[in-house]
Design an enzyme around this catalytic site. Structure first.
Site, PDB file in Angstrom:
ATOM      1  N   LYS A 162       1.094  -1.615   0.698  1.00 28.83           N
ATOM      2  CA  LYS A 162      -0.541   0.232  -0.486  1.00 28.83           C
ATOM      3  C   LYS A 162       1.161   0.993   0.095  1.00 28.83           C
ATOM      4  CE  LYS A 162       0.657   0.737   3.678  1.00 28.83           C
ATOM      5  NZ  LYS A 162       1.945   2.935   4.622  1.00 28.83           N
TER       6      LYS A 162
ATOM      7  N   ASP B 106      -1.812  -1.954  10.737  1.00 24.24           N
ATOM      8  CA  ASP B 106      -2.045  -1.642   9.687  1.00 24.24           C
ATOM      9  C   ASP B 106      -3.179  -2.917   9.034  1.00 24.24           C
ATOM     10  OD1 ASP B 106      -1.129   0.494   9.854  1.00 24.24           O
ATOM     11  OD2 ASP B 106       0.767  -0.365   8.196  1.00 24.24           O
TER      12      ASP B 106
HETATM   13  O1  C5P Z   1       0.578  -2.025  15.177  1.00 25.24           O
HETATM   14  P1  C5P Z   1       2.184  -1.525  14.393  1.00 25.24           P
HETATM   15  O2  C5P Z   1       2.944  -2.743  15.758  1.00 25.24           O
HETATM   16  O3  C5P Z   1       2.498  -2.436  13.609  1.00 25.24           O
HETATM   17  O4  C5P Z   1       2.573  -0.526  15.048  1.00 25.24           O
HETATM   18  C1  C5P Z   1       3.773   0.043  15.380  1.00 25.24           C
HETATM   19  C2  C5P Z   1       4.311   0.872  15.711  1.00 25.24           C
HETATM   20  O5  C5P Z   1       4.062   1.725  15.352  1.00 25.24           O
HETATM   21  C3  C5P Z   1       4.222   1.307  17.406  1.00 25.24           C
HETATM   22  O6  C5P Z   1       4.983   0.211  17.901  1.00 25.24           O
HETATM   23  C4  C5P Z   1       3.796   2.149  17.272  1.00 25.24           C
HETATM   24  O7  C5P Z   1       5.773   2.473  17.447  1.00 25.24           O
HETATM   25  C5  C5P Z   1       3.239   2.920  16.107  1.00 25.24           C
HETATM   26  N1  C5P Z   1       2.388   2.948  16.129  1.00 25.24           N
HETATM   27  C6  C5P Z   1       2.052   4.242  16.682  1.00 25.24           C
HETATM   28  N2  C5P Z   1       0.491   5.084  16.304  1.00 25.24           N
HETATM   29  C7  C5P Z   1      -0.052   3.399  15.452  1.00 25.24           C
HETATM   30  C8  C5P Z   1      -0.142   2.935  14.078  1.00 25.24           C
HETATM   31  C9  C5P Z   1       1.833   2.598  15.033  1.00 25.24           C
HETATM   32  O8  C5P Z   1       2.283   5.148  17.270  1.00 25.24           O
HETATM   33  N3  C5P Z   1      -1.267   4.640  15.085  1.00 25.24           N
END
Ligand code: C5P
Length: 307
Positions: free
Chosen positions: A14, A145
């Site tokens: 994406k 995501d």
């Molecule tokens: O959710 P995911 O583990 O993929 O996110 C990776 C990192 O990206 C999180 O640990 C966080 O630091 C950051 N993140 C965030 N806010 C979001 C999505 C991701 O701060 N909405």
């Protein structure tokens, strides 16, 4: 069990046409308003059921890939398998082999797309018959995501990225991707963002209107990403790379997600080819891609039912 023992899937990447960060939440995540758009750069994922307990994972790539592969002990597939097990969705054993084309840590969501592919693939192979809502709930536990990648297309993503609303999709769009062989960690880019002075950001309404009107030139003029400023702190050279994309003829350019990939919107395929040729020296790897209507596609085996 009527399920096929082996499936081959394609998991598409994406880009973010828009990404505004509204606030830092008490759980450490950021409240977002983002427009995700599926593109035709893909990883190939093969999933096979085995008698060996646990998930066996392997990654491979062609010479064009040029950057690091995910590690076999810490990756989005192993994480997904753990989430499924914690939810009581037992799979005796499985093997997943990924042929990577979407670079790790590129802002293109490759790991999240792989995770969505494994969830959809196992749902099919194990005959779990889960609804889209169930699949979404699992995806949300794997990463912010991942729910987007269960559906794909063009989506407005709110909250931490998991609250989705389908938007009109411009099917014939062509993009030029300018990629780096040096990954950026998403959490580092968010952390860099938190150090920046707040800036007034636009909202996504004008972009969504342009998508509805099918106006590619307008869409290209409304690209926005709050994380771009943070990615620029970590990779100052991205500013010149983004400008090079427009100088080479792109209608507009932006950083995808947490970067470092820069994308340009091209007027058509021949313009994309000429942009790609001109920006070759500004990036480690350049690809021309198009809109992808779905993220996860089963290329061999049975198609997901009712999705
Ligand atoms: O959710 P995911 O583990 O993929 O996110 C990776 C990192 O990206 C999180 O640990 C966080 O630091 C950051 N993140 C965030 N806010 C979001 C999505 C991701 O701060 N909405």
């Amino acid at each position: 069990m009527t399920a096929p023992p082996k499936l081959r899937l394609r998991t598409n990447a994406k880009i973010n046409l828009f990404l505004r960060i509204a606030s830092l939440r008490t759980d450490g995540y950021h409240e977002l308003e983002s427009v995700f758009h599926g593109i035709s750069l893909f990883d190939s994922l093969e999933v096979e059921l085995t008698d060996e307990p646990g998930l066996d994972v392997a990654f491979d790539a062609g010479p064009n890939y040029g950057t690091v592969l995910p590690t076999t002990d810490e990756n989005s597939l192993t994480q997904t398998f753990g989430v499924l097990r914690d939810m009581g969705l037992e799979v005796e054993g499985a093997r997943a082999v990924v042929f990577k084309s979407i670079p790790v840590g590129s802002g293109l969501g490759g790991g999240s797309a792989n995770a969505a592919g494994l969830i959809l693939g196992l749902n099919e192979m194990m005959d779990w018959g889960m609804s889209r809502g169930d699949l979404h709930d699992i995806a949300e536990r794997v990463g912010s995501d991942v729910p987007y990648f269960i559906s794909g297309g063009t989506m407005l993503a709110l909250s931490r990225g998991e609250e989705l609303q389908r938007l009109p999709m411009l099917k014939g769009m062509t993009f030029v991707l300018g990629m780096s062989h040096r990954p950026l960690l998403t959490r580092d880019v968010y952390a860099a963002f938190d150090e920046l002075k707040p800036e007034v950001a636009p909202n996504s309404a004008p972009l969504i209107h342009a998508l509805g009107a099918g106006d590619v030139v307008e869409v290209a003029s409304l690209l926005y990403n709050d994380l771009e400023r943070a990615a620029l702190v970590l990779r100052p050279e991205l500013g010149a790379a983004k400008a090079a994309m427009v100088e080479a003829g792109a209608l507009g350019s932006g950083v995808s997600g947490s970067g470092p990939t820069v994308f340009g919107i091209a007027a058509d395929r021949s313009s994309a080819a000429s942009i790609a040729a001109r920006i070759e020296d500004a990036f480690d790897r350049v690809e021309v891609v198009e809109t992808a209507e779905a993220c996860v596609e089963i290329v061999e085996g049975t198609q997901p039912s009712g999705l």
